[in-house]
Design an enzyme around this catalytic site. Structure first.
Site, PDB file in Angstrom:
ATOM      1  N   GLU A   1       0.859  -1.197   0.000  1.00 53.65           N
ATOM      2  CA  GLU A   1       0.000   0.000   0.000  1.00 53.65           C
ATOM      3  C   GLU A   1       0.894   1.245   0.000  1.00 53.65           C
ATOM      4  O   GLU A   1       1.811   1.348   0.798  1.00 53.65           O
ATOM      5  CB  GLU A   1      -0.912  -0.031   1.231  1.00 53.65           C
ATOM      6  CG  GLU A   1      -1.605   1.263   1.563  1.00 53.65           C
ATOM      7  CD  GLU A   1      -2.462   1.853   0.432  1.00 53.65           C
ATOM      8  OE1 GLU A   1      -3.196   1.105  -0.227  1.00 53.65           O
ATOM      9  OE2 GLU A   1      -2.363   3.074   0.213  1.00 53.65           O
ATOM     10  N   GLN A   2       0.550   2.192  -0.884  1.00 55.49           N
ATOM     11  CA  GLN A   2       1.394   3.381  -1.000  1.00 55.49           C
ATOM     12  C   GLN A   2       1.322   4.304   0.227  1.00 55.49           C
ATOM     13  O   GLN A   2       2.306   4.922   0.602  1.00 55.49           O
ATOM     14  CB  GLN A   2       1.036   4.173  -2.252  1.00 55.49           C
ATOM     15  CG  GLN A   2      -0.360   4.772  -2.240  1.00 55.49           C
ATOM     16  CD  GLN A   2      -0.706   5.520  -3.524  1.00 55.49           C
ATOM     17  OE1 GLN A   2       0.082   5.555  -4.455  1.00 55.49           O
ATOM     18  NE2 GLN A   2      -1.879   6.113  -3.568  1.00 55.49           N
TER      19      GLN A   2
ATOM     20  N   ARG B   1     -16.654   3.462   6.553  1.00 54.98           N
ATOM     21  CA  ARG B   1     -15.595   2.863   5.726  1.00 54.98           C
ATOM     22  C   ARG B   1     -14.375   2.476   6.554  1.00 54.98           C
ATOM     23  O   ARG B   1     -13.744   1.438   6.314  1.00 54.98           O
ATOM     24  CB  ARG B   1     -15.138   3.866   4.663  1.00 54.98           C
ATOM     25  CG  ARG B   1     -16.064   3.943   3.529  1.00 54.98           C
ATOM     26  CD  ARG B   1     -15.704   5.065   2.604  1.00 54.98           C
ATOM     27  NE  ARG B   1     -16.584   4.956   1.477  1.00 54.98           N
ATOM     28  CZ  ARG B   1     -16.275   4.380   0.329  1.00 54.98           C
ATOM     29  NH1 ARG B   1     -15.062   3.932   0.102  1.00 54.98           N
ATOM     30  NH2 ARG B   1     -17.149   4.268  -0.622  1.00 54.98           N
TER      31      ARG B   1
ATOM     32  N   TYR C   1     -27.939   6.780   5.907  1.00 54.15           N
ATOM     33  CA  TYR C   1     -28.050   5.509   6.648  1.00 54.15           C
ATOM     34  C   TYR C   1     -27.143   5.554   7.872  1.00 54.15           C
ATOM     35  O   TYR C   1     -26.188   6.329   7.917  1.00 54.15           O
ATOM     36  CB  TYR C   1     -27.711   4.299   5.764  1.00 54.15           C
ATOM     37  CG  TYR C   1     -26.424   4.394   4.970  1.00 54.15           C
ATOM     38  CD1 TYR C   1     -25.184   4.143   5.545  1.00 54.15           C
ATOM     39  CD2 TYR C   1     -26.462   4.712   3.619  1.00 54.15           C
ATOM     40  CE1 TYR C   1     -24.015   4.208   4.795  1.00 54.15           C
ATOM     41  CE2 TYR C   1     -25.292   4.787   2.854  1.00 54.15           C
ATOM     42  CZ  TYR C   1     -24.079   4.532   3.453  1.00 54.15           C
ATOM     43  OH  TYR C   1     -22.922   4.607   2.712  1.00 54.15           O
TER      44      TYR C   1
ATOM     45  N   ASP D   1     -11.800  -0.956  -8.523  1.00 57.98           N
ATOM     46  CA  ASP D   1     -11.829   0.289  -9.297  1.00 57.98           C
ATOM     47  C   ASP D   1     -10.723   0.359 -10.339  1.00 57.98           C
ATOM     48  O   ASP D   1     -10.847   1.079 -11.328  1.00 57.98           O
ATOM     49  CB  ASP D   1     -11.711   1.496  -8.355  1.00 57.98           C
ATOM     50  CG  ASP D   1     -13.044   1.856  -7.719  1.00 57.98           C
ATOM     51  OD1 ASP D   1     -14.013   1.087  -7.889  1.00 57.98           O
ATOM     52  OD2 ASP D   1     -13.118   2.905  -7.050  1.00 57.98           O
TER      53      ASP D   1
HETATM   54  C1  LIG Z   1     -19.493   8.587  -3.074  1.00 62.51           C
HETATM   55  C2  LIG Z   1     -19.201   7.137  -3.197  1.00 62.51           C
HETATM   56  C3  LIG Z   1     -19.997   6.225  -2.519  1.00 62.51           C
HETATM   57  C4  LIG Z   1     -19.767   4.869  -2.657  1.00 62.51           C
HETATM   58  N1  LIG Z   1     -20.566   3.998  -2.001  1.00 62.51           N
HETATM   59  C5  LIG Z   1     -20.367   2.672  -2.137  1.00 62.51           C
HETATM   60  C6  LIG Z   1     -21.203   1.739  -1.440  1.00 62.51           C
HETATM   61  O1  LIG Z   1     -22.090   2.129  -0.670  1.00 62.51           O
HETATM   62  N2  LIG Z   1     -20.971   0.404  -1.639  1.00 62.51           N
HETATM   63  C7  LIG Z   1     -19.975  -0.052  -2.462  1.00 62.51           C
HETATM   64  O2  LIG Z   1     -19.831  -1.276  -2.611  1.00 62.51           O
HETATM   65  N3  LIG Z   1     -19.168   0.818  -3.118  1.00 62.51           N
HETATM   66  C8  LIG Z   1     -19.333   2.150  -2.976  1.00 62.51           C
HETATM   67  N4  LIG Z   1     -18.502   3.035  -3.603  1.00 62.51           N
HETATM   68  C9  LIG Z   1     -17.409   2.517  -4.446  1.00 62.51           C
HETATM   69  C10 LIG Z   1     -16.233   2.076  -3.600  1.00 62.51           C
HETATM   70  O3  LIG Z   1     -15.850   3.104  -2.717  1.00 62.51           O
HETATM   71  C11 LIG Z   1     -15.065   1.696  -4.486  1.00 62.51           C
HETATM   72  O4  LIG Z   1     -15.500   0.979  -5.594  1.00 62.51           O
HETATM   73  C12 LIG Z   1     -14.077   0.848  -3.702  1.00 62.51           C
HETATM   74  O5  LIG Z   1     -13.610   1.542  -2.575  1.00 62.51           O
HETATM   75  C13 LIG Z   1     -12.921   0.446  -4.608  1.00 62.51           C
HETATM   76  O6  LIG Z   1     -12.015  -0.294  -3.848  1.00 62.51           O
HETATM   77  P1  LIG Z   1     -10.598  -0.665  -4.467  1.00 62.51           P
HETATM   78  O7  LIG Z   1      -9.913  -1.450  -3.404  1.00 62.51           O
HETATM   79  O8  LIG Z   1     -10.756  -1.239  -5.813  1.00 62.51           O
HETATM   80  O9  LIG Z   1      -9.876   0.744  -4.698  1.00 62.51           O
HETATM   81  P2  LIG Z   1      -9.460   1.871  -3.661  1.00 62.51           P
HETATM   82  O10 LIG Z   1     -10.379   1.923  -2.514  1.00 62.51           O
HETATM   83  O11 LIG Z   1      -9.272   3.112  -4.462  1.00 62.51           O
HETATM   84  O12 LIG Z   1      -8.058   1.379  -3.108  1.00 62.51           O
HETATM   85  C14 LIG Z   1      -6.892   1.472  -3.879  1.00 62.51           C
HETATM   86  C15 LIG Z   1      -5.711   1.451  -2.935  1.00 62.51           C
HETATM   87  O13 LIG Z   1      -4.519   1.346  -3.693  1.00 62.51           O
HETATM   88  C16 LIG Z   1      -3.571   2.250  -3.186  1.00 62.51           C
HETATM   89  N5  LIG Z   1      -2.664   2.564  -4.293  1.00 62.51           N
HETATM   90  C17 LIG Z   1      -2.929   3.309  -5.391  1.00 62.51           C
HETATM   91  N6  LIG Z   1      -1.865   3.348  -6.201  1.00 62.51           N
HETATM   92  C18 LIG Z   1      -0.902   2.605  -5.607  1.00 62.51           C
HETATM   93  C19 LIG Z   1       0.431   2.272  -5.971  1.00 62.51           C
HETATM   94  N7  LIG Z   1       0.967   2.714  -7.121  1.00 62.51           N
HETATM   95  N8  LIG Z   1       1.155   1.488  -5.134  1.00 62.51           N
HETATM   96  C20 LIG Z   1       0.606   1.028  -3.957  1.00 62.51           C
HETATM   97  N9  LIG Z   1      -0.647   1.342  -3.568  1.00 62.51           N
HETATM   98  C21 LIG Z   1      -1.399   2.102  -4.386  1.00 62.51           C
HETATM   99  C22 LIG Z   1      -4.400   3.433  -2.712  1.00 62.51           C
HETATM  100  O14 LIG Z   1      -3.694   4.231  -1.777  1.00 62.51           O
HETATM  101  C23 LIG Z   1      -5.591   2.731  -2.108  1.00 62.51           C
HETATM  102  O15 LIG Z   1      -5.398   2.380  -0.778  1.00 62.51           O
HETATM  103  C24 LIG Z   1     -18.708   4.400  -3.484  1.00 62.51           C
HETATM  104  C25 LIG Z   1     -17.889   5.314  -4.136  1.00 62.51           C
HETATM  105  C26 LIG Z   1     -18.118   6.662  -3.997  1.00 62.51           C
HETATM  106  C27 LIG Z   1     -17.235   7.633  -4.722  1.00 62.51           C
END
Ligand SMILES: Cc1cc2nc3c(=O)[nH]c(=O)nc-3n(C[C@H](O)[C@H](O)[C@H](O)COP(=O)(O)OP(=O)(O)OC[C@H]3O[C@@H](n4cnc5c(N)ncnc54)[C@H](O)[C@@H]3O)c2cc1C
Length: 385
Positions: free
Chosen positions: A32-33, A106, A209, A287
């Site tokens: 994790e960065q 979260r 909620y 994402d």
């Molecule tokens: C307003 C809003 C409301 C939402 N509500 C919901 C909900 O109710 N339910 C739901 O299921 N989803 C919801 N989402 C979507 C959800 O937040 C995301 O889809 C989810 O957090 C994605 O998780 P992830 O682990 O793929 O990415 P992220 O949470 O973006 O995690 C990526 C991680 O990688 C790290 N990183 C990035 N680049 C590097 C690198 N080069 N080297 C090392 N580490 C790195 C980052 O620091 C971060 O910790 C919502 C989104 C938004 C914007």
């Protein structure tokens, strides 16, 4: 033979992937960065399609201590707050889908995952990856390297690893999410019984909620935003701007905004579904692979489904067969995540219809809603699908 899998990104998706891959019998390490592990001060819903997987990863008890299972889901009119449709949820959701619909802070969800993974490596920003026939060399900003048999890019919307396996840029939706968290006692009208509420209005909608075992109330508003704005955005947005944007809306919403100490504002992006999210020994999840608008509350849930399916395909994989296993994962996930991405866009449009005939037709349809309407989404089991 146990594979050595490196997961880049310690968000919800990356952490769930580590747990699922270890459960499949392999070694998994998470880079994790950020030097401090954590999540935004905001709420998140975890639908039954993902909660069932978190339970199978052994997290039921830890989740029960921090999550809320709302007893009702209400769709409301924007100005009066009048209920258009109410569904009984809680145990009814478990009866319908076999798992709960959680609402959480979260940070609480992230902490549950971090504790379960136990050895996330913070402060390591991946800046590149080179693969050969046998493995992948990850490069980090501090000059260190790590060699793995398989690499999972779970590095979010701006994914660096995605640029190595695919093209395509994120697309600004023209909307921003404003988010506040307030103590439940500051908003008694909205706190009890625990309810998931949506106020539907022209060009905007609001969701609230309870989170943190009911101690806090989360409110999120999806509002129009100028593209130009995003350049200069900070994560905080002025509360009076949010209040002004919701002028004339249900007074209960203004009670929440008035009680807020900080107001977060995030531009909302997604990306059209990608044809390829992997190559060789690398693939993406969450994402990084399929960012989606939050109007089905599914981005993290889809990342958790990804994680589970990765565990499944890697279960019997060896170093030689791992690339094929990753392609099977990508094929298995493509249609599902593309559907949720596309329907999330559509849901946002429906929630925000202008006053008039289409809005009235939507409300008539909403009044006929039952939980079975969500079968395709919440009834999905990533273990058998
Ligand atoms: C307003 C809003 C409301 C939402 N509500 C919901 C909900 O109710 N339910 C739901 O299921 N989803 C919801 N989402 C979507 C959800 O937040 C995301 O889809 C989810 O957090 C994605 O998780 P992830 O682990 O793929 O990415 P992220 O949470 O973006 O995690 C990526 C991680 O990688 C790290 N990183 C990035 N680049 C590097 C690198 N080069 N080297 C090392 N580490 C790195 C980052 O620091 C971060 O910790 C919502 C989104 C938004 C914007």
């Amino acid at each position: 033979m146990r594979l050595n899998v490196a997961v880049v990104g310690g968000g919800i998706g990356g952490l769930a992937a580590v747990l699922a891959i270890r459960r499949a019998g392999h070694e998994a390490v998470c880079f994790e960065q950020s030097s401090e592990l954590g999540e935004l001060g905001a709420g998140i819903q975890i639908g039954p399609n993902a909660s069932r997987l978190l339970h199978r990863l052994g997290l039921s008890e830890a989740l029960a201590a921090v999550a809320v299972e709302p007893a009702r889901l209400q769709f409301r009119r924007w100005h009066s707050g009048a209920v258009i449709k109410e569904l009984v949820t809680g145990p009814e959701v478990i009866a319908a889908f076999g798992a709960p619909h959680y609402t959480l802070h979260r940070a609480d969800l992230h902490r549950v995952l971090v504790d379960a993974v136990a050895d996330v490596r913070p402060g390591l920003q991946c800046v590149g990856a080179d693969q050969d026939d046998d493995g992948v060399n990850l490069r980090f900003a501090d000059g260190t390297f790590y060699r793995a048999d398989v690499v999972i890019g779970a590095d979010g919307l701006g994914s660096r690893l995605r640029r190595l396996v695919s093209s395509g840029v994120a697309r600004f939706s023209g909307k921003a999410a404003w988010r506040v968290l307030v103590p439940a006692e500051a908003v008694p009208n909205l706190a009890d019984p625990p309810t998931l509420r949506l106020w539907l209005g022209p060009g905007k909608h609001v969701v609230s909620y309870p989170v943190s075992a009911g101690r806090l109330l989360n409110l999120a508003a999806a509002l129009l935003a100028d593209v130009e704005d995003t350049e200069s955005w900070t994560r905080e947005g002025p509360a009076d701007e949010l209040a002004a944007a919701l002028h004339g809306w249900d007074p209960d919403l203004h009670t929440v905004i008035a009680a807020a100490k900080t107001t977060l504002r995030l531009p909302l992006f997604d990306r059209p579904p990608l044809e390829h999210i992997g190559t060789g020994r690398m693939t993406l999840l969450g994402d990084a692979a399929h960012p989606m608008l939050p109007f089905f509350a599914q981005g993290a849930a889809q990342a958790i489904e990804d994680a589970w399916v990765l565990g499944r395909v890697l279960r019997n994989a060896t170093r030689a067969t791992a690339p094929d296993a990753l392609r099977r994962y990508e094929q298995a996930r493509h249609a599902r995540t593309a559907t949720v991405q596309q329907r999330s866009v559509r849901n946002g449009e429906l929630f925000q219809l202008p006053n008039g005939l289409r809005q009235r037709v939507r409300d008539v349809a909403l009044r006929r809603f039952t939980l079975t309407r969500f079968d395709w989404l919440y009834g999905y089991d990533a273990d058998t699908a």
